[in-house]
Motif scaffolding. Structure first.
Motif, mmCIF file in Angstrom:
data_model
loop_
_atom_site.group_PDB
_atom_site.id
_atom_site.type_symbol
_atom_site.label_atom_id
_atom_site.label_comp_id
_atom_site.label_asym_id
_atom_site.label_seq_id
_atom_site.Cartn_x
_atom_site.Cartn_y
_atom_site.Cartn_z
ATOM 1 N N ARG A 159 38.363 12.781 10.962
ATOM 2 C CA ARG A 159 37.237 12.316 11.655
ATOM 3 C C ARG A 159 36.896 10.920 11.490
ATOM 4 O O ARG A 159 37.404 10.385 10.539
ATOM 5 C CB ARG A 159 36.096 13.329 11.000
ATOM 6 N N ILE A 160 35.928 10.590 12.345
ATOM 7 C CA ILE A 160 35.827 9.021 12.037
ATOM 8 C C ILE A 160 34.947 8.690 10.870
ATOM 9 O O ILE A 160 34.479 9.670 10.316
ATOM 10 C CB ILE A 160 34.894 8.365 13.235
ATOM 11 N N LEU A 183 29.552 11.382 15.816
ATOM 12 C CA LEU A 183 30.680 12.021 16.392
ATOM 13 C C LEU A 183 31.184 11.276 17.478
ATOM 14 O O LEU A 183 30.406 10.656 18.370
ATOM 15 C CB LEU A 183 30.230 13.653 16.509
ATOM 16 N N LEU A 235 33.250 16.993 21.774
ATOM 17 C CA LEU A 235 34.486 17.967 21.470
ATOM 18 C C LEU A 235 34.015 19.486 21.348
ATOM 19 O O LEU A 235 34.738 20.347 21.836
ATOM 20 C CB LEU A 235 35.463 17.612 20.192
ATOM 21 N N GLN A 244 35.975 21.640 23.778
ATOM 22 C CA GLN A 244 37.111 22.073 23.129
ATOM 23 C C GLN A 244 37.638 23.644 23.936
ATOM 24 O O GLN A 244 38.868 23.872 23.999
ATOM 25 C CB GLN A 244 36.881 22.598 21.609
ATOM 26 N N VAL A 298 40.087 10.023 22.949
ATOM 27 C CA VAL A 298 38.994 10.213 22.125
ATOM 28 C C VAL A 298 38.233 8.775 21.949
ATOM 29 O O VAL A 298 39.131 7.600 22.004
ATOM 30 C CB VAL A 298 39.246 10.738 20.566
ATOM 31 N N ARG A 317 39.616 6.237 15.741
ATOM 32 C CA ARG A 317 40.779 7.090 15.133
ATOM 33 C C ARG A 317 41.027 8.271 15.925
ATOM 34 O O ARG A 317 40.318 8.996 16.550
ATOM 35 C CB ARG A 317 40.615 7.136 13.804
ATOM 36 N N MET A 325 41.574 12.608 16.193
ATOM 37 C CA MET A 325 40.866 13.528 15.740
ATOM 38 C C MET A 325 42.125 14.559 15.389
ATOM 39 O O MET A 325 42.784 14.903 16.101
ATOM 40 C CB MET A 325 39.657 14.270 16.405
ATOM 41 N N SER A 346 41.629 17.466 15.306
ATOM 42 C CA SER A 346 41.569 18.808 16.369
ATOM 43 C C SER A 346 42.252 18.705 17.599
ATOM 44 O O SER A 346 42.446 19.466 18.327
ATOM 45 C CB SER A 346 40.094 19.396 16.032
ATOM 46 N N GLY A 381 32.391 19.046 14.382
ATOM 47 C CA GLY A 381 33.052 17.577 14.511
ATOM 48 C C GLY A 381 32.112 16.376 14.112
ATOM 49 O O GLY A 381 32.585 15.347 14.554
ATOM 50 N N ASP A 393 30.739 13.807 11.639
ATOM 51 C CA ASP A 393 31.089 12.930 10.256
ATOM 52 C C ASP A 393 29.725 12.672 9.767
ATOM 53 O O ASP A 393 28.559 12.031 10.334
ATOM 54 C CB ASP A 393 31.659 11.364 10.608
#
Length: 327
Positions: A2-3, A129, A211, A215, A228, A232, A234, A236, A293, A295
């Motif tokens: 996760r970010i 997120l 997400l 998802q 994304v 960075r 993810m 998942s 999801g 952070d």
């Protein structure tokens, strides 16, 4: 993965989430003196509503007064914002808002009758997120680079759906148009569900959304994830790279922040920030947030203020460049 807080706040340096404190901090005038409200500009059930309801009982236990969540949807969060601005500046009424509420709206509603930086006092950046960019399986592009090449070969022919005009999923597409030098057409819907329905049906070719919403459609193969919007990958979505790997500088992070009315005494703002950080450090809150999801951040008021100003500028430019008007 996760970010991170660093990814969300750029060069701003934030403290780690505070560990639960041994005892509540003292604050001005015996605060709180009555129940507290967390006002949200969305109906129940969304990510920000879930997080507020996760935090509320832990804040209640430490503050010694009930902390209730009040949903005031309407006008992209303006109804909720105005409700908080009409309350006393004493910390008992908080506004828990999103990027759209606390940054984008400054550009969308320049004549709203209030100024987010002047009339609201930041308490804490709470969570963030990224979005995921998805396409209909009939789109031949397998990654962002191929999608951009396709869009350049067919200017003005690819449509992207969003959950509503002026929302962050809409602006995600506008930012990609500008950053990648492509021309795609925005088709607004009233919510994510009908937008996904038309992407799945092929009426629109792509869209951006959280997400947690995307998802199930990704897992079923009804849509395909291309990238994304955070800095960075993810965990998942293995194998799905950030859009920024192809379009340097592209970043869209939906964040949640807590504010109060300007003029709220500083010791009360400090107390609220500490109690938010303590709630975010509770394992149950952290685990449920990760499943969404999210952070968790828990910033200082000053760091949140710096970040919010930068976001208002960023999204104001996107709104002006795209000549975006609210419905």
């Amino acid at each position: 993965m996760r970010i991170t807080r660093r990814a969300v706040l750029g060069a701003a340096s934030l403290p780690l989430l505070a560990a639960p404190l041994a005892a509540p901090l003292r604050a001005q005038g015996g605060f709180p003196q009555r129940p507290l409200r967390i006002v949200i500009g969305f109906p129940p059930g969304g990510g920000i509503d879930i997080l507020a309801r996760l935090m509320a009982p832990h804040m209640t236990a430490r503050l010694g007064q009930p902390v209730v969540v009040e949903n005031r949807p309407g006008a992209n969060g303006l109804v909720a914002t105005q409700a908080v601005l009409g309350a006393e500046a004493d910390g008992h009424t908080m506004f828990f808002g999103t990027t759209g509420n606390l940054a984008v709206n400054a550009g969308l509603y320049p004549n709203a009758g209030f100024d987010l930086l002047r009339d609201m006092a930041p308490v804490s950046l709470v969570a963030s997120l990224p979005f995921v960019m998805v396409v209909n399986p009939g789109v031949t592009a397998r990654d962002v680079a191929e999608f951009i090449a396709l869009a350049k070969a067919r200017p003005g022919t690819l449509n992207y759906a969003s959950s509503g005009n002026g929302g962050l999923p809409h602006l995600s597409g506008e930012l990609l148009n500008a950053a990648a030098g492509i021309s795609t057409i925005h088709i607004p819907y009233r919510g994510s569900a009908p937008a996904f329905t038309d992407v799945i049906a092929g009426q629109c070719q792509f869209m951006f959304d959280a997400l947690a919403i995307a998802q199930p459609h990704i897992a079923s193969g009804r849509v395909r994830a291309l990238g994304v919007t955070g800095p960075r990958p993810m965990a998942s979505l293995p194998g799905v790279a950030p859009v920024a790997a192809t379009v340097p500088g592209y970043e869209v992070v939906n964040w949640y922040g807590m504010t109060v009315r300007a003029g709220t005494p500083a010791p009360i703002v400090t107390r609220l920030q500490a109690e938010i950080a303590a709630a975010l450090a509770v394992p149950e809150v952290a685990e449920r947030s990760a499943a969404l999801g999210l952070d968790l951040v828990g910033s200082t008021p000053d760091d949140f203020a710096t970040f919010q100003r930068a976001e208002i500028v960023k999204w104001g430019e996107v709104v002006r460049r795209g000549n975006i008007r609210p419905d």
